[in-house]
Design an enzyme around this catalytic site. Sequence first.
Site, PDB file in Angstrom:
ATOM      1  N   ARG A 122       0.818  -1.225   0.000  1.00 45.95           N
ATOM      2  CA  ARG A 122       0.000   0.000   0.000  1.00 45.95           C
ATOM      3  C   ARG A 122       0.849   1.272   0.000  1.00 45.95           C
ATOM      4  O   ARG A 122       0.428   2.321   0.467  1.00 45.95           O
ATOM      5  CB  ARG A 122      -0.975   0.032   1.177  1.00 45.95           C
ATOM      6  CG  ARG A 122      -1.946  -1.136   1.149  1.00 45.95           C
ATOM      7  CD  ARG A 122      -3.129  -0.923   2.068  1.00 45.95           C
ATOM      8  NE  ARG A 122      -4.031  -2.039   1.953  1.00 45.95           N
ATOM      9  CZ  ARG A 122      -3.921  -3.143   2.683  1.00 45.95           C
ATOM     10  NH1 ARG A 122      -2.967  -3.251   3.580  1.00 45.95           N
ATOM     11  NH2 ARG A 122      -4.768  -4.124   2.527  1.00 45.95           N
ATOM     12  N   LYS A 144       3.349  11.588 -11.052  1.00 45.72           N
ATOM     13  CA  LYS A 144       2.487  10.780 -11.923  1.00 45.72           C
ATOM     14  C   LYS A 144       3.201   9.462 -12.198  1.00 45.72           C
ATOM     15  O   LYS A 144       4.338   9.451 -12.683  1.00 45.72           O
ATOM     16  CB  LYS A 144       2.212  11.496 -13.242  1.00 45.72           C
ATOM     17  CG  LYS A 144       1.143  12.557 -13.149  1.00 45.72           C
ATOM     18  CD  LYS A 144       0.755  13.042 -14.535  1.00 45.72           C
ATOM     19  CE  LYS A 144      -0.307  14.126 -14.454  1.00 45.72           C
ATOM     20  NZ  LYS A 144      -0.593  14.707 -15.799  1.00 45.72           N
ATOM     21  N   GLU A 186      10.548  18.925 -24.434  1.00 45.18           N
ATOM     22  CA  GLU A 186       9.840  19.232 -23.178  1.00 45.18           C
ATOM     23  C   GLU A 186      10.440  20.473 -22.506  1.00 45.18           C
ATOM     24  O   GLU A 186       9.733  21.220 -21.841  1.00 45.18           O
ATOM     25  CB  GLU A 186       9.906  18.040 -22.210  1.00 45.18           C
ATOM     26  CG  GLU A 186       9.224  16.776 -22.717  1.00 45.18           C
ATOM     27  CD  GLU A 186       7.705  16.754 -22.482  1.00 45.18           C
ATOM     28  OE1 GLU A 186       7.151  17.714 -21.920  1.00 45.18           O
ATOM     29  OE2 GLU A 186       7.081  15.755 -22.888  1.00 45.18           O
ATOM     30  N   LYS A 228       8.041  23.177 -13.232  1.00 49.48           N
ATOM     31  CA  LYS A 228       7.133  22.047 -13.008  1.00 49.48           C
ATOM     32  C   LYS A 228       6.779  21.960 -11.525  1.00 49.48           C
ATOM     33  O   LYS A 228       5.611  21.753 -11.172  1.00 49.48           O
ATOM     34  CB  LYS A 228       7.760  20.736 -13.487  1.00 49.48           C
ATOM     35  CG  LYS A 228       6.832  19.562 -13.192  1.00 49.48           C
ATOM     36  CD  LYS A 228       6.875  18.472 -14.181  1.00 49.48           C
ATOM     37  CE  LYS A 228       5.738  17.485 -13.893  1.00 49.48           C
ATOM     38  NZ  LYS A 228       5.791  16.305 -14.686  1.00 49.48           N
ATOM     39  N   GLU A 238      -3.926  17.741 -10.966  1.00 50.61           N
ATOM     40  CA  GLU A 238      -4.401  18.236 -12.256  1.00 50.61           C
ATOM     41  C   GLU A 238      -5.897  18.531 -12.268  1.00 50.61           C
ATOM     42  O   GLU A 238      -6.651  18.045 -13.110  1.00 50.61           O
ATOM     43  CB  GLU A 238      -4.026  17.248 -13.377  1.00 50.61           C
ATOM     44  CG  GLU A 238      -4.081  17.906 -14.748  1.00 50.61           C
ATOM     45  CD  GLU A 238      -3.418  17.089 -15.838  1.00 50.61           C
ATOM     46  OE1 GLU A 238      -2.319  16.557 -15.615  1.00 50.61           O
ATOM     47  OE2 GLU A 238      -4.017  16.993 -16.911  1.00 50.61           O
ATOM     48  N   ARG A 242      -2.253  22.355 -13.760  1.00 55.03           N
ATOM     49  CA  ARG A 242      -1.255  21.355 -14.185  1.00 55.03           C
ATOM     50  C   ARG A 242      -1.454  20.952 -15.645  1.00 55.03           C
ATOM     51  O   ARG A 242      -0.515  20.529 -16.308  1.00 55.03           O
ATOM     52  CB  ARG A 242      -1.304  20.131 -13.254  1.00 55.03           C
ATOM     53  CG  ARG A 242      -0.207  19.134 -13.567  1.00 55.03           C
ATOM     54  CD  ARG A 242       0.006  18.095 -12.468  1.00 55.03           C
ATOM     55  NE  ARG A 242       1.047  17.165 -12.865  1.00 55.03           N
ATOM     56  CZ  ARG A 242       1.654  16.304 -12.047  1.00 55.03           C
ATOM     57  NH1 ARG A 242       1.327  16.273 -10.766  1.00 55.03           N
ATOM     58  NH2 ARG A 242       2.581  15.490 -12.496  1.00 55.03           N
ATOM     59  N   ASN A 246       0.549  20.053 -20.495  1.00 55.82           N
ATOM     60  CA  ASN A 246       0.203  19.270 -21.686  1.00 55.82           C
ATOM     61  C   ASN A 246       0.255  20.098 -22.969  1.00 55.82           C
ATOM     62  O   ASN A 246      -0.241  19.644 -24.006  1.00 55.82           O
ATOM     63  CB  ASN A 246      -1.201  18.661 -21.524  1.00 55.82           C
ATOM     64  CG  ASN A 246      -1.251  17.681 -20.373  1.00 55.82           C
ATOM     65  OD1 ASN A 246      -0.281  16.980 -20.107  1.00 55.82           O
ATOM     66  ND2 ASN A 246      -2.370  17.654 -19.661  1.00 55.82           N
ATOM     67  N   HIS A 249       0.606  18.477 -26.373  1.00 56.90           N
ATOM     68  CA  HIS A 249       0.349  17.039 -26.219  1.00 56.90           C
ATOM     69  C   HIS A 249      -0.893  16.561 -26.968  1.00 56.90           C
ATOM     70  O   HIS A 249      -0.961  15.393 -27.333  1.00 56.90           O
ATOM     71  CB  HIS A 249       0.253  16.656 -24.740  1.00 56.90           C
ATOM     72  CG  HIS A 249       1.591  16.601 -24.048  1.00 56.90           C
ATOM     73  ND1 HIS A 249       2.440  17.684 -23.957  1.00 56.90           N
ATOM     74  CD2 HIS A 249       2.231  15.585 -23.421  1.00 56.90           C
ATOM     75  CE1 HIS A 249       3.539  17.332 -23.300  1.00 56.90           C
ATOM     76  NE2 HIS A 249       3.437  16.064 -22.965  1.00 56.90           N
ATOM     77  N   HIS A 253       0.081  13.692 -29.176  1.00 54.14           N
ATOM     78  CA  HIS A 253      -0.399  12.324 -28.945  1.00 54.14           C
ATOM     79  C   HIS A 253      -1.087  11.761 -30.184  1.00 54.14           C
ATOM     80  O   HIS A 253      -0.977  10.569 -30.470  1.00 54.14           O
ATOM     81  CB  HIS A 253      -1.343  12.280 -27.742  1.00 54.14           C
ATOM     82  CG  HIS A 253      -0.612  12.220 -26.429  1.00 54.14           C
ATOM     83  ND1 HIS A 253      -1.185  12.609 -25.236  1.00 54.14           N
ATOM     84  CD2 HIS A 253       0.626  11.807 -26.119  1.00 54.14           C
ATOM     85  CE1 HIS A 253      -0.311  12.453 -24.249  1.00 54.14           C
ATOM     86  NE2 HIS A 253       0.794  11.962 -24.760  1.00 54.14           N
ATOM     87  N   HIS A 267       8.208  10.550 -28.237  1.00 57.89           N
ATOM     88  CA  HIS A 267       7.230  11.380 -27.526  1.00 57.89           C
ATOM     89  C   HIS A 267       7.614  12.866 -27.546  1.00 57.89           C
ATOM     90  O   HIS A 267       6.798  13.730 -27.882  1.00 57.89           O
ATOM     91  CB  HIS A 267       7.080  10.881 -26.087  1.00 57.89           C
ATOM     92  CG  HIS A 267       6.202  11.760 -25.252  1.00 57.89           C
ATOM     93  ND1 HIS A 267       4.841  11.850 -25.437  1.00 57.89           N
ATOM     94  CD2 HIS A 267       6.495  12.635 -24.254  1.00 57.89           C
ATOM     95  CE1 HIS A 267       4.332  12.718 -24.577  1.00 57.89           C
ATOM     96  NE2 HIS A 267       5.316  13.217 -23.849  1.00 57.89           N
TER      97      HIS A 267
HETATM   98  N1  GLY Z   1       3.849  15.367 -17.800  1.00 57.75           N
HETATM   99  C1  GLY Z   1       2.755  16.128 -17.377  1.00 57.75           C
HETATM  100  C2  GLY Z   1       2.527  16.133 -15.913  1.00 57.75           C
HETATM  101  O1  GLY Z   1       3.342  15.606 -15.170  1.00 57.75           O
HETATM  102  O2  GLY Z   1       1.541  16.637 -15.464  1.00 57.75           O
END
Ligand code: GLY
Length: 370
Positions: A122, A144, A186, A228, A238, A242, A246, A249, A253, A267
């Site tokens: 957990r 993430k 990025e 970031k 998000e 946040r 993107n 993206h 994508h 990517h």
């Molecule tokens: N790569 C986008 C984020 O971490 O929110």
Amino acid sequence: MIERVAVDLPGREYNVEIGQGLLAKAGSHIAPLLRRPRVAIISDETVAALHLEALRSGLGDAGITAEALILPPGEATKCWAQLTACVEWLLDQQVERGDVVVAFGGGVIGDLVGFAAAMLRRGVRFVQIPTSLLAQVDSSVGGKTGINTRHGKNLVGAFHQPSLVLADTGVLGTLTPRDFLAGYGEVVKYGLLGDAGFFDWLEGQGPALAAGDVSARIEAVRRSVQMKADIVMRDETEQGERALLNLGHTFGHALEAATGYSSRLLHGEGVAIGCALAFELSSRMGLCSQEAPSRVRAHLRTMGMKVDMADIDGDLPDAAGLLALMGQDKKVVSGQLHFVLAREIGAAFTTADVAVEDVMSVLEDALAQR
Ligand code: GLY
């Protein structure tokens, strides 16, 4: 010199350390986190062959022993089967709640191992040691984690913040130029979304940075990570801001999906082309000046990066096909496409108020140049 960015999430604070030669000092950075002097490392074959001995030796200098699980490289590793393999191996190693797992690799390893750590007992703590530029400036920071499924990328995962990130800029020297520049996509994104001064700086320093200038690399990683971290501290899960991360993206994508997530388009390359298209769309909608997309493209071109759809080898779907692929992106809320657009370089915002005709015209014109 080691730079530090603090991610001050209440109860889950951690530092991102950035500098040359951090692998050799990994032990002294990680030791304060440990209740017993051992860690479990998960890496991939490419990174392990190049850097695992340096990491082991850096840990050993602080009396820390390490077992390592080495997985195949590549996006396909971010799957249920490898997640199971990681979790079972960590249990084989008798990793306990108080232990620390080390994710040693690029974005695939960071996302997969972070998710395994989130699930194990957990939740056990983990340290990110990102080895690609993309992972150093983006995926290792912000918590993430996750895997891909047959339904799409990153659809299963958890927010699980690392306890420490060690970004050794020295390891960037072993990346292929193509992988380095994909990660640079990025970096550019940060300037474009929120810091015009950083984009100016990249226009000046980008070529030196790509050629290997160490202090420029450290500064680019530091400024990217700081931006970031600031965004993640305001909007960890998000709910709003946040999503600015993107930028590029939604288009990117769709292009990645159209090229089968293959080596035809990495990517970060998709993100760079996507940023240029997002600025083009913004300009056509009268949101930003016509010079802005030209400036974005000029910088990407100077850096030797992919800039347009014309730079993608092989067939692509038509505009309607690409639009359909955008619709499958996870940034669709209640069937509506959400875009990150810009009022100027360094001033991005999110909106669902975009006419399909405008998107189609940007896609059609971009395809016509192929
Ligand atoms: N790569 C986008 C984020 O971490 O929110």
